[in-house]
Scaffold this motif. Sequence first.
Motif, PDB file in Angstrom:
ATOM      1  N   ALA A 144       0.833  -1.219   0.000  1.00  0.00           N
ATOM      2  CA  ALA A 144       0.000   0.000   0.000  1.00  0.00           C
ATOM      3  C   ALA A 144       0.858   1.255   0.000  1.00  0.00           C
ATOM      4  N   ILE A 145       0.301   2.312  -0.565  1.00  0.00           N
ATOM      5  CA  ILE A 145       0.961   3.621  -0.492  1.00  0.00           C
ATOM      6  C   ILE A 145      -0.017   4.656   0.064  1.00  0.00           C
ATOM      7  N   LEU A 146       0.540   5.685   0.655  1.00  0.00           N
ATOM      8  CA  LEU A 146      -0.260   6.801   1.190  1.00  0.00           C
ATOM      9  C   LEU A 146       0.289   8.078   0.568  1.00  0.00           C
ATOM     10  N   THR A 147      -0.613   8.898   0.040  1.00  0.00           N
ATOM     11  CA  THR A 147      -0.196  10.186  -0.525  1.00  0.00           C
ATOM     12  C   THR A 147      -0.683  11.298   0.403  1.00  0.00           C
ATOM     13  N   THR A 148       0.160  12.291   0.624  1.00  0.00           N
ATOM     14  CA  THR A 148      -0.289  13.432   1.426  1.00  0.00           C
ATOM     15  C   THR A 148       0.487  14.690   1.068  1.00  0.00           C
ATOM     16  N   TYR A 149      -0.193  15.821   1.223  1.00  0.00           N
ATOM     17  CA  TYR A 149       0.479  17.113   0.983  1.00  0.00           C
ATOM     18  C   TYR A 149       1.443  17.443   2.109  1.00  0.00           C
ATOM     19  N   SER A 150       1.269  16.823   3.283  1.00  0.00           N
ATOM     20  CA  SER A 150       2.101  17.211   4.426  1.00  0.00           C
ATOM     21  C   SER A 150       3.531  16.705   4.254  1.00  0.00           C
ATOM     22  N   THR A 151       4.471  17.592   4.531  1.00  0.00           N
ATOM     23  CA  THR A 151       5.879  17.208   4.494  1.00  0.00           C
ATOM     24  C   THR A 151       6.501  17.410   5.881  1.00  0.00           C
ATOM     25  N   ALA A 152       5.655  17.583   6.901  1.00  0.00           N
ATOM     26  CA  ALA A 152       6.157  17.870   8.249  1.00  0.00           C
ATOM     27  C   ALA A 152       6.882  16.652   8.821  1.00  0.00           C
ATOM     28  N   ALA A 153       7.980  16.914   9.544  1.00  0.00           N
ATOM     29  CA  ALA A 153       8.787  15.827  10.108  1.00  0.00           C
ATOM     30  C   ALA A 153       7.957  14.970  11.060  1.00  0.00           C
ATOM     31  N   ALA A 154       7.110  15.607  11.878  1.00  0.00           N
ATOM     32  CA  ALA A 154       6.319  14.857  12.861  1.00  0.00           C
ATOM     33  C   ALA A 154       5.353  13.894  12.164  1.00  0.00           C
ATOM     34  N   ILE A 155       4.834  14.304  11.030  1.00  0.00           N
ATOM     35  CA  ILE A 155       3.876  13.452  10.298  1.00  0.00           C
ATOM     36  C   ILE A 155       4.615  12.296   9.631  1.00  0.00           C
ATOM     37  N   ARG A 156       5.748  12.606   9.015  1.00  0.00           N
ATOM     38  CA  ARG A 156       6.534  11.531   8.383  1.00  0.00           C
ATOM     39  C   ARG A 156       6.982  10.527   9.444  1.00  0.00           C
ATOM     40  N   LEU A 157       7.341  11.036  10.627  1.00  0.00           N
ATOM     41  CA  LEU A 157       7.778  10.157  11.716  1.00  0.00           C
ATOM     42  C   LEU A 157       6.630   9.228  12.153  1.00  0.00           C
ATOM     43  N   GLY A 158       5.442   9.795  12.304  1.00  0.00           N
ATOM     44  CA  GLY A 158       4.276   8.992  12.693  1.00  0.00           C
ATOM     45  C   GLY A 158       3.991   7.877  11.692  1.00  0.00           C
ATOM     46  N   LEU A 159       4.159   8.180  10.419  1.00  0.00           N
ATOM     47  CA  LEU A 159       3.959   7.156   9.385  1.00  0.00           C
ATOM     48  C   LEU A 159       5.070   6.111   9.452  1.00  0.00           C
ATOM     49  N   TYR A 160       6.301   6.579   9.610  1.00  0.00           N
ATOM     50  CA  TYR A 160       7.459   5.678   9.675  1.00  0.00           C
ATOM     51  C   TYR A 160       7.337   4.726  10.872  1.00  0.00           C
ATOM     52  N   GLU A 161       6.904   5.266  12.001  1.00  0.00           N
ATOM     53  CA  GLU A 161       6.753   4.433  13.214  1.00  0.00           C
ATOM     54  C   GLU A 161       5.695   3.347  13.028  1.00  0.00           C
ATOM     55  N   ASN A 162       4.866   3.510  12.004  1.00  0.00           N
ATOM     56  CA  ASN A 162       3.820   2.518  11.749  1.00  0.00           C
ATOM     57  C   ASN A 162       4.076   1.705  10.480  1.00  0.00           C
ATOM     58  N   GLY A 163       5.330   1.630  10.102  1.00  0.00           N
ATOM     59  CA  GLY A 163       5.723   0.689   9.053  1.00  0.00           C
ATOM     60  C   GLY A 163       5.851   1.268   7.659  1.00  0.00           C
ATOM     61  N   PHE A 164       5.582   2.567   7.506  1.00  0.00           N
ATOM     62  CA  PHE A 164       5.694   3.162   6.173  1.00  0.00           C
ATOM     63  C   PHE A 164       7.119   3.678   5.922  1.00  0.00           C
ATOM     64  N   LEU A 165       7.613   3.471   4.703  1.00  0.00           N
ATOM     65  CA  LEU A 165       8.849   4.115   4.255  1.00  0.00           C
ATOM     66  C   LEU A 165       8.450   5.451   3.632  1.00  0.00           C
ATOM     67  N   ILE A 166       9.352   6.415   3.721  1.00  0.00           N
ATOM     68  CA  ILE A 166       8.970   7.781   3.338  1.00  0.00           C
ATOM     69  C   ILE A 166       9.723   8.237   2.077  1.00  0.00           C
ATOM     70  N   PHE A 167       8.986   8.853   1.167  1.00  0.00           N
ATOM     71  CA  PHE A 167       9.549   9.339  -0.101  1.00  0.00           C
ATOM     72  C   PHE A 167       9.030  10.753  -0.385  1.00  0.00           C
ATOM     73  N   VAL A 168       9.826  11.475  -1.197  1.00  0.00           N
ATOM     74  CA  VAL A 168       9.378  12.804  -1.635  1.00  0.00           C
ATOM     75  C   VAL A 168       8.751  12.657  -3.016  1.00  0.00           C
ATOM     76  N   HIS A 169       7.663  13.380  -3.229  1.00  0.00           N
ATOM     77  CA  HIS A 169       7.041  13.380  -4.554  1.00  0.00           C
ATOM     78  C   HIS A 169       7.040  14.804  -5.106  1.00  0.00           C
ATOM     79  N   TYR A 170       7.488  14.942  -6.357  1.00  0.00           N
ATOM     80  CA  TYR A 170       7.484  16.253  -7.019  1.00  0.00           C
ATOM     81  C   TYR A 170       6.439  16.237  -8.128  1.00  0.00           C
ATOM     82  N   GLY A 171       5.280  16.837  -7.859  1.00  0.00           N
ATOM     83  CA  GLY A 171       4.252  16.945  -8.901  1.00  0.00           C
ATOM     84  C   GLY A 171       4.574  18.116  -9.815  1.00  0.00           C
ATOM     85  N   GLU A 172       3.803  18.198 -10.902  1.00  0.00           N
ATOM     86  CA  GLU A 172       4.007  19.313 -11.836  1.00  0.00           C
ATOM     87  C   GLU A 172       3.403  20.590 -11.279  1.00  0.00           C
TER      88      GLU A 172
END
Length: 255
Positions: free
Chosen positions: A187-215
Motif C-alpha cells: 500500500a501507499i499513502l499520498t499526502t500534501y504534508s511534508t512535516a517531520a512529525a507526520i513523516r515520523l508517525g507514518l514511519y513508526e507505523n511501518g511506512f517508508l517515506i519518499f518525496v514526490h514532485y508533482g508538476e
Amino acid sequence: MYNPTLRAQKKVLLCEDGSNTLFSEEFNEPYHSTKDGALHESLEKHVKPALTIHKNKCSLSILDICFGLGYNTFATIYYIKKYQLKTKIHIISPEFDEALICSLSSFDYPPEFDNIKPIIKAISEDFYYEDEQFKIEILLGDARLSVPNIKEKVDIIYQDAFSPVHNPLLWTGEFFADIAGIVKEDAILTTYSTAAAIRLGLYENGFLIFVHYGEMTRYSTIASMKMLKDLEYIDMELKKLRNPTAQSFKDEDYL
Ligand SMILES: C[S@@+](CC[C@H](N)C(=O)[O-])C[C@H]1O[C@@H](n2cnc3c(N)ncnc32)[C@H](O)[C@@H]1O
C-alpha cells in the motif's frame, strides 16, 4: 476539539487553477491550497502518483481521508475515464459533515467533472454510488471510529485531512496505526504534508517515506509499505539521529 456549531459556516474560494474550494470556519482553513488549486492539487499530489505506482493492478481499493468536496474521489474517476483505464475502483471515504455531502450536487465544480455529474448527484443523495467499474462509499461519522472498522484491505490512502495544526487527531501515530491495520503489503499513502512529525508517525507505523514532485506544485510526501524505485527516499533513521527531539503526534495531547 471539534466545533459542530461552526460546521455549516463556509465560503467559496476561487483557486489559481480556476477550480473552486471552500473555506471552513470550524477549522479556520481552506479545503485546498488556493495556490496549488483544488483540482490540480488533487491530481498532482494524490491521483497521478497513486495510480502510476499501482498502474499494473486491475483493481484498487482507496481510502480517501476525508471526503470533503470529493475532489480526490472525483479526480480519480476523471483520470481513469480520461485515459480509458480498465482498473476497477472501490473508494471508501469517511466524512462527518453530512450536510456538506448533501450540498455537493449544487457545488460549482470545474468542467473536467461535467461528465461525472450523475455520480456526484448519486453520492450527494445516497452517500453511495456503484456501476461496473466504480464503487464509492461514504462512511458518515468520525473517521477515528470508522477507519478501524473497515474490513477491506486498501491499496491506496489519500491522506487529505485539514492540516495537522487544525485537525491533529487525523495525523496522530494512533490514527496511522489504525490505517496500517487495514493496508495491503504494497500500500501507499499520498499526502500534501511534508512535516517531520507526520513523516515520523507514518514511519513508526511501518511506512517508508519518499518525496514526490508533482508538476507546478509544491513537493509532497508518498509513504509506502514497500521500497519504491525512482522516488527520492528519506532515511528516517538518519532524520531521527539529526533531530533526536522530533516526535510524532500523540492522541493524548489532543483528546
Ligand atoms: C481538507 S477537507 C478534505 C478535502 C477533500 N479531500 C476534497 O478533496 O475536497 C477535510 C475534511 O475532513 C472532514 N473531517 C475532519 N475531521 C473529521 C473526522 N474526525 N471524521 C470525519 N471527517 C472529518 C471535514 O469535514 C472536511 O470535509
